[in-house]
Design an enzyme around this catalytic site. Structure first.
Site, PDB file in Angstrom:
ATOM      1  N   SER A 163      -1.411  -5.263  -6.297  1.00 26.59           N
ATOM      2  CA  SER A 163      -0.958  -6.419  -7.077  1.00 26.59           C
ATOM      3  C   SER A 163      -2.121  -7.183  -7.717  1.00 26.59           C
ATOM      4  CB  SER A 163      -0.123  -7.355  -6.199  1.00 26.59           C
ATOM      5  OG  SER A 163      -0.885  -7.807  -5.101  1.00 26.59           O
TER       6      SER A 163
ATOM      7  N   LYS B 171      -8.939  -0.267   2.751  1.00 33.14           N
ATOM      8  CA  LYS B 171      -8.105  -0.126   1.568  1.00 33.14           C
ATOM      9  C   LYS B 171      -7.029   0.919   1.844  1.00 33.14           C
ATOM     10  CE  LYS B 171      -9.565   0.153  -2.559  1.00 33.14           C
ATOM     11  NZ  LYS B 171      -8.392  -0.677  -2.941  1.00 33.14           N
TER      12      LYS B 171
ATOM     13  N   GLU C 139      -8.748   5.985  -5.280  1.00 36.74           N
ATOM     14  CA  GLU C 139      -9.567   4.767  -5.373  1.00 36.74           C
ATOM     15  C   GLU C 139     -11.001   5.064  -4.911  1.00 36.74           C
ATOM     16  OE1 GLU C 139      -6.269   1.241  -4.657  1.00 36.74           O
ATOM     17  OE2 GLU C 139      -7.151   2.213  -2.920  1.00 36.74           O
TER      18      GLU C 139
HETATM   19  C1  5RP Z   1      -4.062   0.197  -2.701  1.00 37.38           C
HETATM   20  C2  5RP Z   1      -5.054  -0.770  -2.212  1.00 37.38           C
HETATM   21  C3  5RP Z   1      -4.942  -2.184  -2.679  1.00 37.38           C
HETATM   22  O1  5RP Z   1      -6.072  -2.500  -3.400  1.00 37.38           O
HETATM   23  C4  5RP Z   1      -4.803  -3.083  -1.481  1.00 37.38           C
HETATM   24  O2  5RP Z   1      -3.672  -2.677  -0.742  1.00 37.38           O
HETATM   25  C5  5RP Z   1      -4.662  -4.554  -1.893  1.00 37.38           C
HETATM   26  O3  5RP Z   1      -3.463  -4.757  -2.547  1.00 37.38           O
HETATM   27  P1  5RP Z   1      -3.006  -6.173  -3.086  1.00 37.38           P
HETATM   28  O4  5RP Z   1      -3.932  -6.561  -4.181  1.00 37.38           O
HETATM   29  O5  5RP Z   1      -1.587  -5.928  -3.568  1.00 37.38           O
HETATM   30  O6  5RP Z   1      -3.032  -7.143  -1.931  1.00 37.38           O
HETATM   31  O7  5RP Z   1      -5.974  -0.455  -1.473  1.00 37.38           O
HETATM   32  O8  5RP Z   1      -4.231   1.462  -2.102  1.00 37.38           O
END
Ligand code: 5RP
Length: 234
Positions: free
Chosen positions: A28, A94, A103
């Site tokens: 997000s 992550k 990522e």
């Molecule tokens: C996706 C990730 C996201 O960067 C992590 O979950 C953070 O998400 P958000 O910005 O919705 O809190 O690692 O794999």
């Protein structure tokens, strides 16, 4: 939308320069960044972007952010991504969005990685957020046993593994790369580098959500501003 995430995303725009190839993270906070990036592109900013997930690619297209195939770029100058936890050495957990393999490929290939988070993600020690590990579906039960053993051997307080299910509740979640996610309830990861090292040795593990020594800037969004924290790496 969280104002803290918005403030972190906005502050990251200051690091973007004309002509850059950018890695676009997932989640997000990364999507808020992409929305604002789209406004800059509409205003004339010239960039090309490598997405780290299908969802991010869709978001970029919706916001008019130009994409490029990762195999067609000669380098990635900057990646901007979110995180689930950040410790004082900028080690990260992550993978909450199940995109950790792509990522990590993109972050590792980047000259610089900037992490954008709200202040709830800042921790003294990693491990409260369950550590996502991306695994090959073949032999997943055996791989999960080996993951548990690796977590305990590296001093994690717990290590209980749970196979992540899809949103529909009809079976395991399948990542963009066709793998499963095993979430590990570590509670405390006292030595992230050692845990990462042991997980790296398990053949069924495609990648894990510990990002160590990859980011040098963390932008922490608060309700009314953003704090830019920088770590000098040798
Ligand atoms: C996706 C990730 C996201 O960067 C992590 O979950 C953070 O998400 P958000 O910005 O919705 O809190 O690692 O794999």
């Amino acid at each position: 939308m969280s104002q803290a995430k918005e403030n972190a995303a906005l502050a990251a725009l200051d690091f973007v320069e004309d002509g850059m190839v950018l890695g676009l993270g997932s989640g997000s906070t990364a999507e808020i960044f992409i929305e604002h990036l789209g406004e800059r592109v509409a205003g004339g900013l010239k960039i090309e972007c490598v997405p780290t997930s299908q969802q991010t690619a869709d978001c970029a297209r919706e916001n008019g952010v130009p994409l490029v195939d990762i195999d067609r770029v000669s380098g990635i100058q900057l990646t901007v991504d979110g995180a689930d936890e950040v410790d004082p050495m900028f080690s990260l957990i992550k993978g909450g969005g199940a995109c950790l393999l792509r990522e990590k490929i993109v972050a590792h290939a980047s000259e610089r990685m900037i992490v954008i988070v709200d202040n709830s993600k800042i921790v003294e020690k990693l491990g409260k957020f369950p550590l996502p590990v991306e695994v090959d579906p073949f032999g997943v039960a055996l791989t999960a046993e080996q993951i548990y053993a690796a977590l305990r051997a590296s001093g994690c307080e717990n290590g209980q593994t749970v196979l992540r299910q899809n949103k529909e509740g009809t079976g395991p979640l399948i990542t963009d790369g066709g793998h499963y996610i095993v979430d590990c309830k570590c509670e405390l990861i006292p030595d992230p580098a050692e845990t990462a090292h042991l997980l790296d040795r398990i053949p069924g593990v495609m990648e894990h959500g510990l990002f160590i020594d990859l980011s040098s800037v963390v932008i922490v969004g608060e309700d009314d501003h953003a704090r830019v924290m920088e770590l000098k790496r040798e």
